[in-house]
Design a protein around this motif. Structure first.
Motif, PDB file in Angstrom:
ATOM      1  N   TRP A 107       0.842  -1.190   0.000  1.00  0.00           N
ATOM      2  CA  TRP A 107       0.000   0.000   0.000  1.00  0.00           C
ATOM      3  C   TRP A 107       0.881   1.246   0.000  1.00  0.00           C
ATOM      4  N   LEU A 108       0.280   2.362  -0.427  1.00  0.00           N
ATOM      5  CA  LEU A 108       0.970   3.647  -0.456  1.00  0.00           C
ATOM      6  C   LEU A 108       0.533   4.501   0.724  1.00  0.00           C
ATOM      7  N   ALA A 109       1.508   5.204   1.306  1.00  0.00           N
ATOM      8  CA  ALA A 109       1.201   6.153   2.376  1.00  0.00           C
ATOM      9  C   ALA A 109       2.360   7.124   2.513  1.00  0.00           C
ATOM     10  N   SER A 110       2.053   8.417   2.417  1.00  0.00           N
ATOM     11  CA  SER A 110       3.037   9.481   2.665  1.00  0.00           C
ATOM     12  C   SER A 110       4.330   9.291   1.883  1.00  0.00           C
ATOM     13  N   GLY A 111       4.216   9.052   0.590  1.00  0.00           N
ATOM     14  CA  GLY A 111       5.396   8.948  -0.250  1.00  0.00           C
ATOM     15  C   GLY A 111       6.171   7.655  -0.094  1.00  0.00           C
ATOM     16  N   THR A 112       5.556   6.646   0.498  1.00  0.00           N
ATOM     17  CA  THR A 112       6.226   5.366   0.717  1.00  0.00           C
ATOM     18  C   THR A 112       5.347   4.234   0.191  1.00  0.00           C
ATOM     19  N   LEU A 113       5.971   3.258  -0.458  1.00  0.00           N
ATOM     20  CA  LEU A 113       5.277   2.038  -0.860  1.00  0.00           C
ATOM     21  C   LEU A 113       5.676   0.950   0.121  1.00  0.00           C
ATOM     22  N   TYR A 114       4.761   0.593   0.991  1.00  0.00           N
ATOM     23  CA  TYR A 114       5.017  -0.436   1.992  1.00  0.00           C
ATOM     24  C   TYR A 114       4.695  -1.810   1.395  1.00  0.00           C
ATOM     25  N   VAL A 115       5.573  -2.768   1.659  1.00  0.00           N
ATOM     26  CA  VAL A 115       5.402  -4.125   1.133  1.00  0.00           C
ATOM     27  C   VAL A 115       5.674  -5.105   2.265  1.00  0.00           C
ATOM     28  N   THR A 116       4.753  -6.028   2.491  1.00  0.00           N
ATOM     29  CA  THR A 116       4.910  -6.994   3.566  1.00  0.00           C
ATOM     30  C   THR A 116       5.338  -8.351   3.022  1.00  0.00           C
TER      31      THR A 116
END
Length: 237
Positions: A107-116
């Motif tokens: 998901w995207l949040a605050s200029g970051t693409l988080y990947v689990t």
């Protein structure tokens, strides 16, 4: 049409060469493959490998210069920065998942693409996320623009193409490169308009270009950006 790849030692050093045989080609030709960082040699049906080698050697300096000038390759990795809708985003790997437990695998949040998930799945999950975003965005763009001219695409798909940003088949199927989701929105808007205009005009005549300009205000800017920056998208991932 078929293709094979090998590494050849040219005067400029070891070079990845992709051989393509194309029945409709009229002559042996060369082009640089920005995605793979090598050179593509296209052979007509009757041309042999020797003709391709001869052309490679004749233009070895050109090949070396063009490959050296390619943008830096960026892999999908923890900490890497990639553009999404023209804005830089940093990939951050969360192997233990979302601390709040409310998100999916990316998901995207605050200029970051988080990947689990496990590190071995990172590249695939980033790619899957970008493809899904491209499909969502281009489906909306294409359907809206098609409605403006009273048409509806038979289907809309995203692909990983090497030479085209988009295409429109005669049966009304529209295809777009998923890599365009990394380009600015005005570029996406232009490419969507370009392919939708083909639903009415399959050529690139004056009527086609007039319709493109009715569908988007970004024709000149989109073409200019893709000419200058498009190769960079092919070097990501």
């Amino acid at each position: 049409m078929n293709a094979t790849e090998e590494i050849l030692t040219l005067p400029g050093g070891p070079t990845m060469v992709r051989w393509r045989r194309h029945a409709q080609a009229r002559r042996v030709s060369l082009r640089i493959d920005p995605r793979g960082g090598g050179v593509v040699v296209t052979l007509p049906a009757r041309a042999g490998r020797r003709a391709g080698i001869a052309l490679l050697m004749t233009h070895a300096d050109w090949v070396a210069e063009r490959i050296a000038a390619l943008p830096r390759a960026i892999a999908f990795a923890d900490g890497a920065e990639i553009p999404i809708n023209g804005l830089s985003h940093r990939i951050r790997h969360l192997p233990d998942g979302d601390p709040a437990g409310a998100r999916g695998s990316a998901w995207l949040a605050s200029g970051t693409l988080y990947v689990t998930g496990g590190a071995e799945f990172l590249t695939r999950r980033v790619g899957d996320f970008l493809r899904a975003e491209a499909r969502r965005r281009f489906s909306a763009l294409a359907l809206a623009k098609a409605a403006m001219i009273g048409r509806r695409p038979a289907r809309i798909s995203v692909k990983d193409t090497r030479t085209r940003w988009g295409s429109c088949a005669r049966d009304g199927v529209l295809s777009f490169s998923w890599r365009l989701v990394m380009a600015p929105p005005f570029v996406q808007d232009y490419v969507a308009a370009h392919e939708v205009a083909h639903l009415r005009h399959m050529d690139h005549g004056p009527c086609f270009w007039s319709l493109v300009e009715d569908l988007t205000p970004w024709r000149a800017e989109g073409v200019r950006w893709l000419t200058g920056e498009g190769a960079r998208l092919l070097r990501i991932g």
